[in-house]
Design a protein around this motif. Sequence first.
Motif, short mmCIF file in Angstrom:
data_model
loop_
_atom_site.label_atom_id
_atom_site.label_comp_id
_atom_site.label_asym_id
_atom_site.label_seq_id
_atom_site.Cartn_x
_atom_site.Cartn_y
_atom_site.Cartn_z
N HIS A 122 -24.01 -13.76 -33.07
CA HIS A 122 -24.83 -12.68 -33.74
C HIS A 122 -24.88 -11.52 -32.86
CE1 HIS A 122 -28.55 -14.95 -31.98
NE2 HIS A 122 -28.53 -13.59 -31.41
N ALA A 123 -25.05 -10.43 -33.29
CA ALA A 123 -25.23 -9.36 -32.50
C ALA A 123 -26.55 -8.85 -32.66
CB ALA A 123 -24.39 -8.02 -32.78
N GLN A 124 -27.35 -8.23 -31.70
CA GLN A 124 -28.96 -8.18 -31.93
C GLN A 124 -29.23 -6.99 -30.89
OE1 GLN A 124 -31.38 -11.39 -30.22
NE2 GLN A 124 -33.02 -10.90 -31.68
N ALA A 125 -30.10 -6.01 -31.62
CA ALA A 125 -30.41 -4.81 -30.86
C ALA A 125 -31.72 -5.18 -29.72
CB ALA A 125 -31.13 -3.94 -31.90
N VAL A 126 -31.47 -4.95 -28.62
CA VAL A 126 -32.44 -5.12 -27.56
C VAL A 126 -33.45 -3.80 -27.54
CG1 VAL A 126 -32.86 -5.54 -25.13
CG2 VAL A 126 -30.75 -6.43 -26.12
N SER A 127 -32.77 -2.76 -27.25
CA SER A 127 -33.43 -1.52 -27.61
C SER A 127 -32.77 -0.85 -28.58
CB SER A 127 -33.75 -0.68 -26.08
OG SER A 127 -32.48 -0.61 -25.40
N GLU A 149 -39.50 -9.82 -22.08
CA GLU A 149 -40.47 -10.02 -22.87
C GLU A 149 -40.08 -10.74 -23.93
OE1 GLU A 149 -43.49 -7.29 -25.69
OE2 GLU A 149 -42.55 -6.47 -24.08
N HIS A 150 -38.84 -10.49 -24.60
CA HIS A 150 -38.38 -11.04 -25.74
C HIS A 150 -37.67 -12.36 -25.70
CE1 HIS A 150 -40.51 -7.83 -27.96
NE2 HIS A 150 -39.44 -7.04 -27.30
N LYS A 151 -37.53 -12.88 -24.27
CA LYS A 151 -36.87 -14.13 -24.17
C LYS A 151 -35.61 -14.34 -24.35
CE LYS A 151 -41.19 -16.85 -24.28
NZ LYS A 151 -42.26 -15.88 -24.46
N LEU A 152 -34.69 -13.04 -24.07
CA LEU A 152 -33.39 -13.16 -24.35
C LEU A 152 -32.72 -13.50 -22.88
CD1 LEU A 152 -33.00 -9.69 -26.16
CD2 LEU A 152 -33.04 -12.17 -26.98
#
Length: 851
Positions: free
Chosen positions: A83-88, A121-124
């Motif tokens: 999956h591709a995920q937006a961090v910011s 913060e978001h545990k990536l």
Amino acid sequence: MLAALRRSRATAWQFLKSATPLPDLLGHGDVNAGVSRAACLRPWSSSMLPRAGKKPARDAGLRHVRSKEKRAHRELPGPSTVHAQAVSAGSRESGSALYVFSEYNRYLFNCGEGTQRLMQEHKLKAARLDNIFLTRMSWETVGGLSGMILTLKDTGVPECVLSGPPQLEKYLNAIKVFSGPLEDIKLSVRPYTNSVYKDDTMTVTQVPIFAEQKAVGMRFSSSPNSSPTSSQRRELWRPDDCEESQTNNRATSPEGKERTTRDPSLVVAYVCKLHPKKGNFLVQKAKELGLPVGTAAIGPIIAALKDGKSVTYEGKEIQPEEVCTPTDPGPVFLVIDCPSVQFIQPLCFNEVLQRYQSGEDGATLVVHMTPESVLKTEEYQCWIERFPSSTEHMIMNEQACCIHNVRSQKIQTQLNLIHTDIFPQLQHYKSTESQAALHVPNVRAECLLKFQLRPKAEWQRDAIPPCDEEEFVKEAAEVPNFLQEVEKFKQFQMTDSVALSGKVDRYPEVVFLGTGSALPMKIRNVSGTLVNISSSQSLLMDCGEGTFGQMCRHYGNHVDEMLTKLSTVFISHIHADHHTGLVNLLLQRERALNSLGKAFTPVYLVAPTQIMTWLNQYHDHCQEILSHVNFIPAKCLCEGAEMPKFKTKSFIQAVLKRNDLTKFQTCLVRHCKNAFACSLTHQSGWRIVFSGDTMPCDALVHMGKNATLLIHEATLEDGMEEEAMDKRHSTTSQAINIGMKMNAEFIMLNHFSQRYAKIPLFSDDFNQRVGISFDHMRIRPGDFQILPQLLAPLKALFAEEIEEMEERRERRELRAGKTLGVESNGEAGGGAKREQEEPNQDMASKRLKAN
């Protein structure tokens, strides 16, 4: 059984109390709370001891390396989950960063300021992040890269490859100015000329896009927000302009000639194709066709069928499509950065990208890191519409309106219940530009929005963090005694003679933008303190990574107005947590002046001379930046310093005049080489003293005598004096004692270790002249009487955290010997050091420059 368990735990506890203390599991500071707590509750074995020369913090990285080595010796199926995920999501405060996950690899596309804070913060997890792809050499894309590299190094990632513009090689050399040698991680650059990269997950192709030049010799910027006149301005600082500069402040070629490689005409697009994945074997179908399911004979049959070959079994020919789902040929996704209209035509006519706009190779997903002004153009929209109707489009730009730093929002909402002015509600910068009307399937990015590429192509919103302020208030209200303590505080406010008199001065106003040390974390950002001297004058003391983002969250859509008031920046020393937000601040200030129609003026930069080495190299190889500063070496403002020559002297006089100061003084403090504190004396009589990072320092006491306000670092708690000495920092009581010796009217403690994420531990030396700082806290001299009264509601709100820290301190005190900390490299340093700052973190984090 229960009794046996209790006995075994008791035995383990007795062993731990009597045993020789274990060295810190991360090689820094005290053993963190999470590790020590877990160690007390599980059976002890020799495997729990740290191995000589090894750091358990690196285990995750080493496991990743070993798994890669194993995979290299066998043929792997294509990845099952990607999956591709937006961090910011592209907001002005955070920029655009895309995280791509598979079971084999992790990737990051662009790394602006604040990326590592959001990932933490978001545990990536960063443990497998060994490829970072950059679309261009701009602070928007590389601003968080230096901090990320240091984090990867401390996490144990052995190697990281940066793909994109060839200037990345120069950038890596530039960050060593303040990071020191990066010997524990192998860094390499894969320039766009080495276009194809392949690993276990996918093949990535770099596609260079060169902006068109409509006229010979035309100058342009790759940033959509730069002033059109920025490239025409004279660079206002060069080494020969200042007698205090050093001979190594300019990067030179072996022939001694200056060499500039900066190239704003280049952006790199990325074509990412997942490897094919063989179809699944349908067991029930196979049974129906009489295949020997469940026997040893089925193995070769499955292998042949999944390879697309027919099989004859007991005289019957079986076709692959009868018992296998179709092979997934591998979806394609594109990452496109089109920062300005000058790139549209080259992008639209690029032959490599055109292949993925139709037919079987049509892209499944296109990620557009593209400003709204470009999205609105007819050419760009026509280009988007050439993709198949099945193609999804993710838009990442300043139209993103989601909240990224949810934990910071939560804490501030709860603190606001105590005092609405000292702890103001956070604001959100919202673009005033209208959204482009796109005629293709598109989704505006949000923090943690996912597009799943496998097993099924679909949008997933379940990871987007909720931000419910009503829930935050409800949670605080349920904390025992909190509301009662808030009510007592409000009753005290009603008796505050200063407030009742109505004579509270609006200025000076101190806004704490970052109050943590070492690396940005979810609750406390790194150092940044804004002093609003008047309604039209501001000065910034230190500017760690993410300082501009903090200003956006504090001032919202008024941030441009605040930036135009900023005339002076003081940098205490060249550690990343104190200065790596400077470039973005300067660029955003230029944008603010331009958007408000105000004339450009450089910032007066008071800092150690070594900062110009970094700025010069960034200027030469990334973006023009030198014209943004009028440089004043910090040592020129020390008592007894040699009289500076005319140009520096004129800059000093301008600083005093612009800020209505009678004196701006600095002194060397006891931290690293060339670390300074500063003192600001205003025409109206107030004086603010800022310690920077330091051990207790007599020179600071002398400079700050009778200060109105002392802002002093208090990195560590009492009882950790040895560690504070090793790291050349101060404990809370040491900081308070400096304020008392100075006879400061009030003392604000600052720069807390990230182990005290919410609140530091209090010492017996706290009194009515001491306060503790929080991110986004703002104070004025008229608040001095009530600031100590905040401690009671704060202690109630964070009672659980205080209890945990006190338990941790007790366990630490039980360990004999105190063989804690890391040998400080201090002034004789030979590299970089990062302190372990927060329990359960893979990253340790202090950057010490090699001097």
